[in-house]
Scaffold this motif. Structure first.
Motif, PDB file in Angstrom:
ATOM      1  N   PHE A  86     -65.616 -33.115  11.926  1.00 15.18           N
ATOM      2  CA  PHE A  86     -65.188 -33.754  12.331  1.00 15.18           C
ATOM      3  C   PHE A  86     -65.294 -34.079  13.999  1.00 15.18           C
ATOM      4  CE2 PHE A  86     -63.317 -33.307   7.994  1.00 15.18           C
ATOM      5  CZ  PHE A  86     -63.441 -34.656   7.780  1.00 15.18           C
ATOM      6  N   PRO A  87     -65.564 -35.140  14.392  1.00 14.22           N
ATOM      7  CA  PRO A  87     -65.662 -35.814  15.574  1.00 14.22           C
ATOM      8  C   PRO A  87     -63.902 -35.411  15.633  1.00 14.22           C
ATOM      9  CG  PRO A  87     -66.796 -37.491  14.272  1.00 14.22           C
ATOM     10  CD  PRO A  87     -65.912 -36.718  13.279  1.00 14.22           C
ATOM     11  N   ALA A  88     -63.976 -35.267  17.447  1.00 15.17           N
ATOM     12  CA  ALA A  88     -62.686 -34.500  18.195  1.00 15.17           C
ATOM     13  C   ALA A  88     -61.861 -35.947  18.012  1.00 15.17           C
ATOM     14  CB  ALA A  88     -62.673 -33.892  19.077  1.00 15.17           C
ATOM     15  N   LYS A  89     -60.236 -35.341  17.931  1.00 19.79           N
ATOM     16  CA  LYS A  89     -59.320 -36.169  18.598  1.00 19.79           C
ATOM     17  C   LYS A  89     -59.817 -37.218  19.723  1.00 19.79           C
ATOM     18  CE  LYS A  89     -55.255 -36.768  18.288  1.00 19.79           C
ATOM     19  NZ  LYS A  89     -53.262 -36.117  18.482  1.00 19.79           N
ATOM     20  N   LYS A  90     -59.966 -38.309  19.846  1.00 13.93           N
ATOM     21  CA  LYS A  90     -60.132 -39.015  20.747  1.00 13.93           C
ATOM     22  C   LYS A  90     -58.558 -38.813  21.282  1.00 13.93           C
ATOM     23  CE  LYS A  90     -63.574 -41.791  19.986  1.00 13.93           C
ATOM     24  NZ  LYS A  90     -63.451 -41.964  19.070  1.00 13.93           N
TER      25      LYS A  90
END
Length: 205
Positions: A122-126
């Motif tokens: 999952f893409p990291a939290k922005k």
């Protein structure tokens, strides 16, 4: 006597506190899972995640996202999963999930299970104010419209424009070449002219 009444009242208060703590403990499992998702993924919806909502829509990158509906009583079992994005991206993800669902380990978090089953990260939290802006609708040029986000994505990989269902439906309905079949409106992308479709917006309400 006053002392006796005070002692009895204290016992009742302790019972109430224990009951309250017991009730909270029943939700700790789903709260832990939600906290894990909120801390390690890029949440698109809800805009301000809270523990009272067991739904999370998570960015997968490439104009694609996954919506999870957790079972509060059994939060580590397989949740309801809905992939959102272009068919060319979401169909392989849906097939991978169905084919490898037997790998699901209820001792792990749904995030860890999905990353393993789907073979992705999952893409990291922005960070607040950082990263790329959410993909806006290419008709109304906003991200949120009456609580909705741009869920319809053009299948043309060179285009991949995103649209709110209601915006795309209104646009296609004005085209003389568009056709309605089985409660779905078929037409062409406003940018690349490749085929695109959207469910009848009245059926989404």
């Amino acid at each position: 006597p006053p002392g006796a009444r005070g002692g009895g009242g204290g016992g009742c208060l302790r019972d109430l506190v224990e009951q309250f703590e017991g009730a909270l403990a029943r939700f700790q499992g789903v709260w832990d899972v939600l906290d894990d998702l909120d801390a390690h993924t890029d949440i698109l919806q809800p805009e301000r995640p809270t523990r009272d909502l067991a739904m999370r829509r998570i960015s997968l990158g490439n104009h694609t996202s996954v919506q999870l509906e957790l079972n509060p009583a059994h939060p580590r079992t397989v949740p309801q999963v809905r992939f959102l994005g272009a068919d060319s991206v979401v169909v392989p993800l849906r097939e991978a999930l169905n084919a490898r669902l037997s790998m699901w380990d209820p001792t792990k978090t749904p995030r860890a299970n999905l990353e393993e089953v789907l073979s992705l990260k999952f893409p990291a939290k922005k960070a607040v104010g950082g990263g790329d802006a959410p993909e806006e609708c290419c008709i109304c040029y906003t991200y949120r419209l009456e609580g909705c986000t741009p869920d319809i994505v053009c299948d043309n990989k060179k285009c991949s424009k995103s649209f709110h269902p209601s915006c795309l439906y209104s646009w296609l309905r004005a085209l003389p070449t568009a056709r309605l079949s089985f409660n779905t409106l078929f037409g062409t992308c406003t940018y690349c002219c490749q085929p695109i479709s959207v469910p009848n917006v009245s059926s989404l309400q």
